[in-house]
Design an enzyme around this catalytic site. Structure first.
Site, mmCIF file in Angstrom:
data_model
loop_
_atom_site.group_PDB
_atom_site.id
_atom_site.type_symbol
_atom_site.label_atom_id
_atom_site.label_comp_id
_atom_site.label_asym_id
_atom_site.label_seq_id
_atom_site.Cartn_x
_atom_site.Cartn_y
_atom_site.Cartn_z
ATOM 1 N N GLU A 1 0.842 -1.197 0.000
ATOM 2 C CA GLU A 1 0.000 0.000 0.000
ATOM 3 C C GLU A 1 0.879 1.250 0.000
ATOM 4 O OE1 GLU A 1 -4.161 -0.919 1.593
ATOM 5 O OE2 GLU A 1 -2.941 -0.387 3.319
ATOM 6 N N GLY B 1 -6.437 6.612 0.291
ATOM 7 C CA GLY B 1 -7.454 7.622 0.583
ATOM 8 C C GLY B 1 -7.311 8.889 -0.230
ATOM 9 N N SER C 1 -6.595 3.495 -2.966
ATOM 10 C CA SER C 1 -7.591 4.056 -3.897
ATOM 11 C C SER C 1 -8.060 3.067 -4.962
ATOM 12 C CB SER C 1 -7.063 5.342 -4.550
ATOM 13 O OG SER C 1 -6.850 6.321 -3.558
ATOM 14 N N GLY D 1 -10.140 0.413 0.981
ATOM 15 C CA GLY D 1 -10.682 1.205 2.078
ATOM 16 C C GLY D 1 -12.025 1.791 1.704
ATOM 17 N N GLY D 2 -12.000 3.038 1.228
ATOM 18 C CA GLY D 2 -13.227 3.787 0.942
ATOM 19 C C GLY D 2 -14.272 3.022 0.135
HETATM 20 C C1 PEP Z 1 -6.636 1.187 3.075
HETATM 21 O O1 PEP Z 1 -7.248 1.633 4.014
HETATM 22 O O2 PEP Z 1 -5.858 0.255 3.260
HETATM 23 C C2 PEP Z 1 -6.854 1.767 1.743
HETATM 24 C C3 PEP Z 1 -6.191 1.278 0.745
HETATM 25 O O3 PEP Z 1 -7.768 2.801 1.639
HETATM 26 P P1 PEP Z 1 -8.367 3.442 0.275
HETATM 27 O O4 PEP Z 1 -8.824 2.295 -0.585
HETATM 28 O O5 PEP Z 1 -9.484 4.293 0.721
HETATM 29 O O6 PEP Z 1 -7.247 4.187 -0.390
#
Ligand code: PEP
Length: 253
Positions: free
Chosen positions: A164, A170, A210, A231-232
């Site tokens: 990540e 995010g 994301s 995440g989102g």
């Molecule tokens: C996460 O929380 O590990 C993440 C990848 O969040 P997002 O998908 O919102 O970027």
């Protein structure tokens, strides 16, 4: 064969009631899907969601490494398991950067989770300034080395790595598929060098940052990307299911 996985990190979202209703919807949508789907609710909603979840697996977003004791505000691996968690996220960048978790602590948590029968999603990734300074591989190598210290090749069969890049979490801007693939390949090679036994080839490596319905196909086309930690877009049944649908299609499940 590596397992293809779609994981949803709810972070500090969803009451018990909201979590139950999301899992009910996901159960219905994914009931015939060959995909492994895991959700990570906040601690308070783990038990209630795990009671409903059958096809969907449930995990914790964090844990402490001790079994019990005077550690106010912490949750042990045994407590997570009792609540219905089979997985735990360790080393998420928000834990590292907001709550100051260091690799030494993360390594203790990884050992404790495995010893107590939880499967681990270990998050690693570089900051934007580290990428811009050409230090991505150095950061990844250092995190992997420290976080997996003292583990055997057999232990790694219970670990999923989530790459990540912190700058993509995010922000709405995901890594380019080729950028992510390059790091996934690097991680695989490191695992092979370190553990032998084809560990690199056999370990599931997820991309996170994301991920959404609009970009999962191009990411999933990369051969070393085995799914996503979302995440989102995991907070809504429809968008999470869409991601799962595209992921399954591209991976030929
Ligand atoms: C996460 O929380 O590990 C993440 C990848 O969040 P997002 O998908 O919102 O970027």
């Amino acid at each position: 064969m590596r397992e293809i996985i779609l994981a949803g990190n709810w972070k500090m979202h969803k009451t018990i009631e909201e979590g139950e209703s999301l899992v009910k919807c996901l159960e219905e949508k994914f009931k015939d899907s060959p995909l492994k789907v895991i959700v990570f609710p906040p601690f308070t909603a783990i038990n209630a969601t795990a009671k409903i979840a059958k096809k969907i697996k449930v995990g914790g977003q964090n844990m402490y490494f001790e079994k019990e004791g005077a550690f106010t505000g912490e949750v042990s691996p045994i407590m997570l398991k009792e609540a219905g968690a089979e997985y735990v996220i360790i080393g998420h960048s928000e834990r590292r950067n907001i709550f100051g978790e260091k690799d030494e602590l993360i390594n203790k948590k990884v050992h404790s989770a495995l010893e107590n029968g939880l499967k681990v999603v270990l998050c690693i990734g570089e900051k934007l300034e580290e990428r811009n300074a050409g230090k991505t591989e150095e950061v990844i190598e250092n995190e992997l080395k420290k976080d997996l210290d003292g583990l055997s090749s057999k232990d790694i069969t219970n670990i999923i790595i989530a790459y990540e890049p912190i700058w993509a979490i995010g922000t709405g801007v995901s890594a380019k598929p080729e950028q992510a693939e390059e790091v996934h390949k690097f991680i695989r090679n490191l695992l092979d060098e370190r553990f032998g036994d084809n560990v690199g080839e056999n370990t599931t490596i997820l991309y996170g940052g994301s991920v959404k319905p609009a970009n999962i196909e191009s990411l999933a086309k990369m051969k070393d990307i085995d799914g996503g930690l979302v995440g989102g877009a995991s907070l809504k049944c429809e968008s999470f299911f869409e991601i799962g649908k595209f992921l399954s299609k591209i991976k030929g499940l």
